[in-house]
Design a protein around this motif. Structure first.
Motif, PDB file in Angstrom:
ATOM      1  N   VAL A  94     -21.618   5.026  11.123  1.00  0.00           N
ATOM      2  CA  VAL A  94     -20.804   4.582  12.255  1.00  0.00           C
ATOM      3  C   VAL A  94     -20.162   5.804  12.906  1.00  0.00           C
ATOM      4  CG1 VAL A  94     -18.814   3.207  12.978  1.00  0.00           C
ATOM      5  CG2 VAL A  94     -20.370   2.337  11.216  1.00  0.00           C
ATOM      6  N   LEU A  95     -20.489   6.014  14.166  1.00  0.00           N
ATOM      7  CA  LEU A  95     -19.975   7.160  14.915  1.00  0.00           C
ATOM      8  C   LEU A  95     -19.191   6.681  16.128  1.00  0.00           C
ATOM      9  CD1 LEU A  95     -23.199   9.389  15.027  1.00  0.00           C
ATOM     10  CD2 LEU A  95     -21.423   9.349  13.269  1.00  0.00           C
ATOM     11  N   PHE A  96     -18.203   7.474  16.524  1.00  0.00           N
ATOM     12  CA  PHE A  96     -17.435   7.227  17.743  1.00  0.00           C
ATOM     13  C   PHE A  96     -17.547   8.460  18.626  1.00  0.00           C
ATOM     14  CE2 PHE A  96     -15.516   4.846  14.291  1.00  0.00           C
ATOM     15  CZ  PHE A  96     -15.430   3.564  14.823  1.00  0.00           C
ATOM     16  N   ALA A  97     -17.724   8.240  19.929  1.00  0.00           N
ATOM     17  CA  ALA A  97     -17.894   9.353  20.861  1.00  0.00           C
ATOM     18  C   ALA A  97     -17.007   9.173  22.078  1.00  0.00           C
ATOM     19  CB  ALA A  97     -19.358   9.448  21.296  1.00  0.00           C
ATOM     20  N   SER A  98     -16.361  10.266  22.487  1.00  0.00           N
ATOM     21  CA  SER A  98     -15.588  10.262  23.724  1.00  0.00           C
ATOM     22  C   SER A  98     -16.433  10.899  24.830  1.00  0.00           C
ATOM     23  CB  SER A  98     -14.265  11.013  23.551  1.00  0.00           C
ATOM     24  OG  SER A  98     -14.476  12.356  23.152  1.00  0.00           O
ATOM     25  N   THR A  99     -16.343  10.326  26.042  1.00  0.00           N
ATOM     26  CA  THR A  99     -17.206  10.778  27.137  1.00  0.00           C
ATOM     27  C   THR A  99     -16.425  10.872  28.444  1.00  0.00           C
ATOM     28  OG1 THR A  99     -17.901   8.562  27.862  1.00  0.00           O
ATOM     29  CG2 THR A  99     -19.147   9.556  26.056  1.00  0.00           C
ATOM     30  N   GLY A 100     -17.034  11.566  29.404  1.00  0.00           N
ATOM     31  CA  GLY A 100     -16.415  11.745  30.711  1.00  0.00           C
ATOM     32  C   GLY A 100     -17.349  11.408  31.851  1.00  0.00           C
ATOM     33  N   PHE A 101     -17.061  11.963  33.030  1.00  0.00           N
ATOM     34  CA  PHE A 101     -17.774  11.618  34.253  1.00  0.00           C
ATOM     35  C   PHE A 101     -18.848  12.629  34.649  1.00  0.00           C
ATOM     36  CE2 PHE A 101     -13.734   9.263  35.307  1.00  0.00           C
ATOM     37  CZ  PHE A 101     -14.302   8.007  35.281  1.00  0.00           C
ATOM     38  N   GLY A 102     -19.042  13.691  33.887  1.00  0.00           N
ATOM     39  CA  GLY A 102     -19.998  14.713  34.268  1.00  0.00           C
ATOM     40  C   GLY A 102     -21.424  14.179  34.295  1.00  0.00           C
ATOM     41  N   ARG A 103     -22.180  14.568  35.302  1.00  0.00           N
ATOM     42  CA  ARG A 103     -23.576  14.168  35.433  1.00  0.00           C
ATOM     43  C   ARG A 103     -24.399  15.376  35.863  1.00  0.00           C
ATOM     44  NH1 ARG A 103     -21.195  10.703  33.279  1.00  0.00           N
ATOM     45  NH2 ARG A 103     -21.216   8.443  33.676  1.00  0.00           N
ATOM     46  N   ILE A 104     -25.560  15.555  35.224  1.00  0.00           N
ATOM     47  CA  ILE A 104     -26.453  16.639  35.631  1.00  0.00           C
ATOM     48  C   ILE A 104     -26.973  16.368  37.036  1.00  0.00           C
ATOM     49  CG2 ILE A 104     -28.631  17.800  35.121  1.00  0.00           C
ATOM     50  CD1 ILE A 104     -28.093  17.164  32.152  1.00  0.00           C
ATOM     51  N   ASP A 105     -27.384  15.122  37.272  1.00  0.00           N
ATOM     52  CA  ASP A 105     -27.786  14.698  38.609  1.00  0.00           C
ATOM     53  C   ASP A 105     -26.564  14.080  39.274  1.00  0.00           C
ATOM     54  OD1 ASP A 105     -28.789  13.620  40.910  1.00  0.00           O
ATOM     55  OD2 ASP A 105     -30.211  12.266  39.935  1.00  0.00           O
ATOM     56  N   ARG A 106     -25.957  14.794  40.197  1.00  0.00           N
ATOM     57  CA  ARG A 106     -24.700  14.347  40.789  1.00  0.00           C
ATOM     58  C   ARG A 106     -24.903  13.341  41.914  1.00  0.00           C
ATOM     59  NH1 ARG A 106     -21.102  19.786  41.416  1.00  0.00           N
ATOM     60  NH2 ARG A 106     -23.054  20.925  41.431  1.00  0.00           N
ATOM     61  N   SER A 107     -26.109  12.795  42.015  1.00  0.00           N
ATOM     62  CA  SER A 107     -26.358  11.812  43.070  1.00  0.00           C
ATOM     63  C   SER A 107     -25.709  10.464  42.772  1.00  0.00           C
ATOM     64  CB  SER A 107     -27.870  11.615  43.266  1.00  0.00           C
ATOM     65  OG  SER A 107     -28.476  11.084  42.092  1.00  0.00           O
ATOM     66  N   GLU A 108     -25.400  10.181  41.486  1.00  0.00           N
ATOM     67  CA  GLU A 108     -24.749   8.917  41.146  1.00  0.00           C
ATOM     68  C   GLU A 108     -23.325   8.915  41.680  1.00  0.00           C
ATOM     69  OE1 GLU A 108     -23.731   6.138  37.228  1.00  0.00           O
ATOM     70  OE2 GLU A 108     -24.205   8.252  36.982  1.00  0.00           O
ATOM     71  N   PRO A 109     -22.958   7.945  42.524  1.00  0.00           N
ATOM     72  CA  PRO A 109     -21.597   7.909  43.074  1.00  0.00           C
ATOM     73  C   PRO A 109     -20.556   7.855  41.956  1.00  0.00           C
ATOM     74  CG  PRO A 109     -23.020   6.359  44.219  1.00  0.00           C
ATOM     75  CD  PRO A 109     -23.793   6.850  43.029  1.00  0.00           C
ATOM     76  N   MET A 110     -19.441   8.561  42.144  1.00  0.00           N
ATOM     77  CA  MET A 110     -18.410   8.629  41.119  1.00  0.00           C
ATOM     78  C   MET A 110     -17.918   7.250  40.712  1.00  0.00           C
ATOM     79  SD  MET A 110     -16.669  10.607  39.118  1.00  0.00           S
ATOM     80  CE  MET A 110     -16.846  12.252  39.827  1.00  0.00           C
ATOM     81  N   GLU A 111     -17.786   6.331  41.676  1.00  0.00           N
ATOM     82  CA  GLU A 111     -17.254   5.005  41.360  1.00  0.00           C
ATOM     83  C   GLU A 111     -18.201   4.184  40.495  1.00  0.00           C
ATOM     84  OE1 GLU A 111     -19.067   4.883  45.547  1.00  0.00           O
ATOM     85  OE2 GLU A 111     -17.769   6.212  44.364  1.00  0.00           O
ATOM     86  N   GLN A 112     -19.454   4.623  40.368  1.00  0.00           N
ATOM     87  CA  GLN A 112     -20.412   3.900  39.536  1.00  0.00           C
ATOM     88  C   GLN A 112     -20.548   4.506  38.136  1.00  0.00           C
ATOM     89  OE1 GLN A 112     -24.175   3.444  41.529  1.00  0.00           O
ATOM     90  NE2 GLN A 112     -23.253   2.628  43.408  1.00  0.00           N
ATOM     91  N   ARG A 113     -19.928   5.641  37.923  1.00  0.00           N
ATOM     92  CA  ARG A 113     -20.081   6.324  36.643  1.00  0.00           C
ATOM     93  C   ARG A 113     -19.214   5.695  35.560  1.00  0.00           C
ATOM     94  NH1 ARG A 113     -20.142  12.726  38.586  1.00  0.00           N
ATOM     95  NH2 ARG A 113     -21.585  12.396  40.339  1.00  0.00           N
ATOM     96  N   ILE A 114     -19.774   5.612  34.369  1.00  0.00           N
ATOM     97  CA  ILE A 114     -19.066   5.046  33.216  1.00  0.00           C
ATOM     98  C   ILE A 114     -18.542   6.190  32.352  1.00  0.00           C
ATOM     99  CG2 ILE A 114     -19.322   3.714  31.094  1.00  0.00           C
ATOM    100  CD1 ILE A 114     -21.433   2.048  32.499  1.00  0.00           C
ATOM    101  N   ALA A 115     -17.290   6.082  31.939  1.00  0.00           N
ATOM    102  CA  ALA A 115     -16.705   7.027  30.984  1.00  0.00           C
ATOM    103  C   ALA A 115     -15.849   6.237  30.013  1.00  0.00           C
ATOM    104  CB  ALA A 115     -15.875   8.086  31.706  1.00  0.00           C
TER     105      ALA A 115
END
Length: 336
Positions: free
Chosen positions: A183-204
């Motif tokens: 069982v692992l837990f991971a914290s994530t952010g909004f960074g994307r290699i392909d920045r074409s995904e609109p910020m409001e659609q990004r999951i963090a």
């Protein structure tokens, strides 16, 4: 806790937990990682690895000096075998407790390796930020890459697979549940290699895996702020998971209105979360860059801020200032 070793943006300090008095132990490098391995303290910094044999009072350089070291982990049952992950993204192995290091070249063949980056302007090289080893299988390695994804090896680093929790490649910290290492837990952010995904659609936010990192489920639905970074899990039951969150990657105390950061904790494996904020930290003007279990009591944590403060926080959201006037606190190693 009698004292704490603090990794900061300007070196290492040792803080007396009773008086709050701090003393500089290593000046210069930014220090993101602190741990104790086989009786020695280990620090990962912008100037490579450092080791201390006297509870952090003095430090000696110990290799990988051309990289920033973000995390170090000891092989299960073999504290003389260490792994370190770095920026630019790399994986290193030591067989002598950290005295010398060799790069695991197979990591460079991980899927997507050539695309990993921190997508600022101009882009920075991708960084391997977190490594978890399976106590039941020393050949199983899990590495979190910012910005790249979760890369997995089951043969000690010769071959790799990669996945992205919820499609999110922006991995920060990964921790394993002590009594259920799969069982692992991971914290994530909004960074994307392909920045074409609109910020409001990004999951963090927070993700959980029940199969050693092969698949993940989102655990942050409806929670704000969404950007999660510093993360720890208590080695004592009920293995409280504590994470710091903020609106964006760059939220800071100097911002108008402050960082608007929060501390959250879960005692049921991430199924539910509660705020650890008191009136002054709901949200906090200061940003949280480090969290660690408080050795004095289960569920209690220590947290460090970008304003140079170290706090003790109880599960009942009681905040006690331990030290202040330091550089930005980025890692914490309590001395029981």
């Amino acid at each position: 806790m009698k004292a704490a070793i603090l990794g900061t943006a300007k070196g290492i300090f040792v803080v007396d937990a009773v008086s709050g008095v701090s003393s500089a132990a290593l000046e210069g490098p930014s220090v993101r990682h602190l741990s104790r391995v086989n009786g020695r303290c280990v620090a990962g910094s912008t100037a490579g690895l450092f080791r201390s044999g006297d509870d952090g009072r003095t430090w000696q350089p110990s290799g990988i000096g051309d990289r920033e070291v973000w995390d170090v982990a000891a092989a299960p049952g073999d504290p003389s075998t260490l792994y370190a992950v770095t920026e630019p993204a790399g994986l290193f192995l030591s067989r002598d407790g950290g005295a010398s290091w060799t790069e695991i070249a197979g990591f460079r063949s991980a899927p997507g390796f050539t695309e990993w980056c921190v997508p600022v302007t101009p882009p920075r090289p991708g960084r391997a930020r977190s490594i978890v080893l399976d106590p039941a299988d020393p050949l199983r390695l899990v590495v979190g890459v910012e910005v790249g994804g979760v890369v997995l090896s089951e043969d000690g680093g010769r071959t790799w697979t990669m996945n992205r929790p919820g499609g999110n490649p922006d991995l920060h910290n990964i921790v394993a549940k002590p009594d259920e290492p799969g069982v692992l837990f991971a914290s994530t952010g909004f960074g994307r290699i392909d920045r074409s995904e609109p910020m409001e659609q990004r999951i963090a936010g927070m993700f959980r895996s029940d199969d050693h990192g092969k698949s993940w489920r989102f655990q942050w639905k409806g929670l704000t702020p969404p950007y999660t970074r510093p993360l720890c899990i208590d080695p004592r039951r009920p293995h409280a998971v504590t994470v710091g969150s903020s609106p964006t990657a760059f939220s800071a105390a100097k911002d108008e209105g402050g960082a608007k950061a929060m501390l959250f904790q879960s005692v049921d494996g991430g199924e539910t979360w509660r705020s650890l904020g008191d009136a002054a930290h709901s949200p906090s003007r200061a940003q949280f860059h480090a969290v660690a279990p408080d050795p004095d009591a289960a569920g209690h944590v220590l947290t460090g801020t970008d304003t140079g403060e170290l706090w003790r926080v109880s599960p009942e959201a009681r905040w006690t200032l331990v030290a202040q006037g330091l550089p930005q606190v980025q890692s914490i190693l309590p001395l029981a």
